[in-house]
Design a protein around this motif. Structure first.
Motif, mmCIF file in Angstrom:
data_model
loop_
_atom_site.group_PDB
_atom_site.id
_atom_site.type_symbol
_atom_site.label_atom_id
_atom_site.label_comp_id
_atom_site.label_asym_id
_atom_site.label_seq_id
_atom_site.Cartn_x
_atom_site.Cartn_y
_atom_site.Cartn_z
ATOM 1 N N MET A 1 1.176 -0.925 0.785
ATOM 2 C CA MET A 1 -0.224 -0.107 0.322
ATOM 3 C C MET A 1 1.186 0.865 -0.226
ATOM 4 S SD MET A 1 -2.981 1.446 2.844
ATOM 5 C CE MET A 1 -1.881 0.314 4.504
ATOM 6 N N ASP A 2 0.471 2.157 -0.949
ATOM 7 C CA ASP A 2 1.793 3.219 -0.935
ATOM 8 C C ASP A 2 0.807 4.516 -0.463
ATOM 9 O OD1 ASP A 2 -0.302 4.333 -2.628
ATOM 10 O OD2 ASP A 2 0.746 3.737 -4.126
ATOM 11 N N ALA A 3 1.324 5.821 -0.436
ATOM 12 C CA ALA A 3 0.738 5.993 0.971
ATOM 13 C C ALA A 3 -0.867 7.533 -0.499
ATOM 14 C CB ALA A 3 1.966 7.959 0.494
ATOM 15 N N HIS A 4 -0.844 6.364 -1.109
ATOM 16 C CA HIS A 4 -2.082 6.912 -1.748
ATOM 17 C C HIS A 4 -3.429 6.497 -1.091
ATOM 18 C CE1 HIS A 4 -5.019 8.343 -5.249
ATOM 19 N NE2 HIS A 4 -5.122 7.821 -5.418
ATOM 20 N N ASP A 5 -3.015 5.430 -1.053
ATOM 21 C CA ASP A 5 -4.036 4.451 -0.325
ATOM 22 C C ASP A 5 -4.173 4.405 0.415
ATOM 23 O OD1 ASP A 5 -4.276 2.969 -3.401
ATOM 24 O OD2 ASP A 5 -1.943 1.604 -2.092
ATOM 25 N N VAL A 6 -3.443 5.418 1.863
ATOM 26 C CA VAL A 6 -3.371 5.965 3.450
ATOM 27 C C VAL A 6 -4.907 6.435 3.569
ATOM 28 C CG1 VAL A 6 -2.299 6.728 4.994
ATOM 29 C CG2 VAL A 6 -1.640 5.327 3.012
ATOM 30 N N ALA A 7 -4.881 6.545 2.778
ATOM 31 C CA ALA A 7 -6.838 8.128 3.543
ATOM 32 C C ALA A 7 -7.832 7.590 3.493
ATOM 33 C CB ALA A 7 -6.422 9.628 2.387
ATOM 34 N N ALA A 8 -7.938 6.543 2.130
ATOM 35 C CA ALA A 8 -9.383 5.871 1.946
ATOM 36 C C ALA A 8 -9.145 5.293 3.140
ATOM 37 C CB ALA A 8 -9.356 5.484 0.247
ATOM 38 N N LEU A 9 -8.581 4.489 2.837
ATOM 39 C CA LEU A 9 -7.823 3.015 4.048
ATOM 40 C C LEU A 9 -8.377 3.324 5.185
ATOM 41 C CD1 LEU A 9 -7.981 0.417 4.166
ATOM 42 C CD2 LEU A 9 -5.170 0.622 4.584
ATOM 43 N N HIS A 10 -8.218 4.874 5.410
ATOM 44 C CA HIS A 10 -7.852 5.519 7.282
ATOM 45 C C HIS A 10 -9.407 5.624 7.331
ATOM 46 C CE1 HIS A 10 -7.750 8.394 10.075
ATOM 47 N NE2 HIS A 10 -7.461 7.547 10.593
ATOM 48 N N GLU A 11 -10.023 6.234 6.318
ATOM 49 C CA GLU A 11 -11.602 6.825 6.119
ATOM 50 C C GLU A 11 -11.979 5.516 6.765
ATOM 51 O OE1 GLU A 11 -14.772 8.126 6.253
ATOM 52 O OE2 GLU A 11 -13.153 9.309 6.258
ATOM 53 N N ALA A 12 -11.820 4.328 5.580
ATOM 54 C CA ALA A 12 -13.214 2.927 5.910
ATOM 55 C C ALA A 12 -12.572 2.300 7.037
ATOM 56 C CB ALA A 12 -12.376 2.069 4.883
ATOM 57 N N MET A 13 -11.438 2.119 7.207
ATOM 58 C CA MET A 13 -11.266 1.875 9.230
ATOM 59 C C MET A 13 -11.925 2.359 9.760
ATOM 60 S SD MET A 13 -7.050 0.937 8.835
ATOM 61 C CE MET A 13 -6.613 0.902 10.647
ATOM 62 N N ARG A 14 -12.342 4.085 9.920
ATOM 63 C CA ARG A 14 -12.271 5.109 10.841
ATOM 64 C C ARG A 14 -14.294 4.106 10.508
ATOM 65 N NH1 ARG A 14 -9.532 3.675 13.165
ATOM 66 N NH2 ARG A 14 -7.084 4.105 12.598
ATOM 67 N N ARG A 15 -14.578 4.308 9.450
ATOM 68 C CA ARG A 15 -15.686 4.342 9.089
ATOM 69 C C ARG A 15 -16.880 2.836 9.566
ATOM 70 N NH1 ARG A 15 -16.396 4.512 3.495
ATOM 71 N NH2 ARG A 15 -16.076 5.946 3.159
ATOM 72 N N TYR A 16 -15.733 1.595 9.501
ATOM 73 C CA TYR A 16 -16.492 0.779 9.658
ATOM 74 C C TYR A 16 -15.867 0.066 11.801
ATOM 75 C CZ TYR A 16 -17.822 0.040 4.863
ATOM 76 O OH TYR A 16 -17.883 1.073 3.735
ATOM 77 N N GLY A 17 -15.275 0.559 11.538
ATOM 78 C CA GLY A 17 -14.056 0.706 13.724
ATOM 79 C C GLY A 17 -13.417 -0.544 13.376
ATOM 80 N N ILE A 18 -13.202 -0.668 12.654
ATOM 81 C CA ILE A 18 -11.746 -1.524 12.568
ATOM 82 C C ILE A 18 -10.549 -0.376 13.471
ATOM 83 C CG2 ILE A 18 -9.924 -2.893 10.556
ATOM 84 C CD1 ILE A 18 -12.917 -2.916 8.518
ATOM 85 N N PRO A 19 -10.269 -1.393 14.380
ATOM 86 C CA PRO A 19 -8.636 -0.717 14.792
ATOM 87 C C PRO A 19 -7.613 -1.187 13.834
ATOM 88 C CG PRO A 19 -8.901 -3.014 15.619
ATOM 89 C CD PRO A 19 -10.578 -2.923 14.588
ATOM 90 N N GLY A 20 -6.389 -0.319 14.703
ATOM 91 C CA GLY A 20 -5.101 -0.164 14.003
ATOM 92 C C GLY A 20 -4.558 1.022 13.489
ATOM 93 N N THR A 21 -3.570 1.052 13.058
ATOM 94 C CA THR A 21 -2.480 2.695 13.170
ATOM 95 C C THR A 21 -1.994 2.312 12.179
ATOM 96 O OG1 THR A 21 -2.179 2.871 15.674
ATOM 97 C CG2 THR A 21 -1.131 3.972 14.223
ATOM 98 N N LEU A 22 -2.024 3.118 10.377
ATOM 99 C CA LEU A 22 -1.588 3.443 9.631
ATOM 100 C C LEU A 22 0.135 4.157 9.646
ATOM 101 C CD1 LEU A 22 -4.438 4.096 7.751
ATOM 102 C CD2 LEU A 22 -2.757 2.633 7.129
ATOM 103 N N VAL A 23 1.133 3.282 9.756
ATOM 104 C CA VAL A 23 2.761 3.901 9.712
ATOM 105 C C VAL A 23 3.133 3.925 8.561
ATOM 106 C CG1 VAL A 23 2.257 4.206 12.366
ATOM 107 C CG2 VAL A 23 3.270 1.995 10.687
#
Length: 70
Positions: A1-23
């Protein structure tokens, strides 16, 4: 996953309540590859599990439309 995909994944994680930290894999290169780590220890890579959980959550979302009784 590259930096371009991070924002979309972060939004989806928060929307669906999926835990984790993107680094970023390399803290000195935020434009490079990224991963998801478990919040509990910050070292366990859970990228594959999170991507699968987001995909499953998106499939479970109802579509828009109308139900017309027969």
């Amino acid at each position: 996953m590259d930096a371009h995909d991070v924002a979309a994944l972060h939004e989806a994680m928060r929307r669906y309540g999926i835990p984790g930290t993107l680094v970023p894999q390399d803290p000195g290169n935020p434009e490079g590859r990224w991963r998801v780590v478990a919040d509990s220890d910050g070292r366990r890579d859970v990228t594959d599990e999170v991507i699968a959980a987001v995909a499953a959550a998106k499939r479970r979302q109802p579509g828009r439309g109308f139900v017309i009784p027969a």
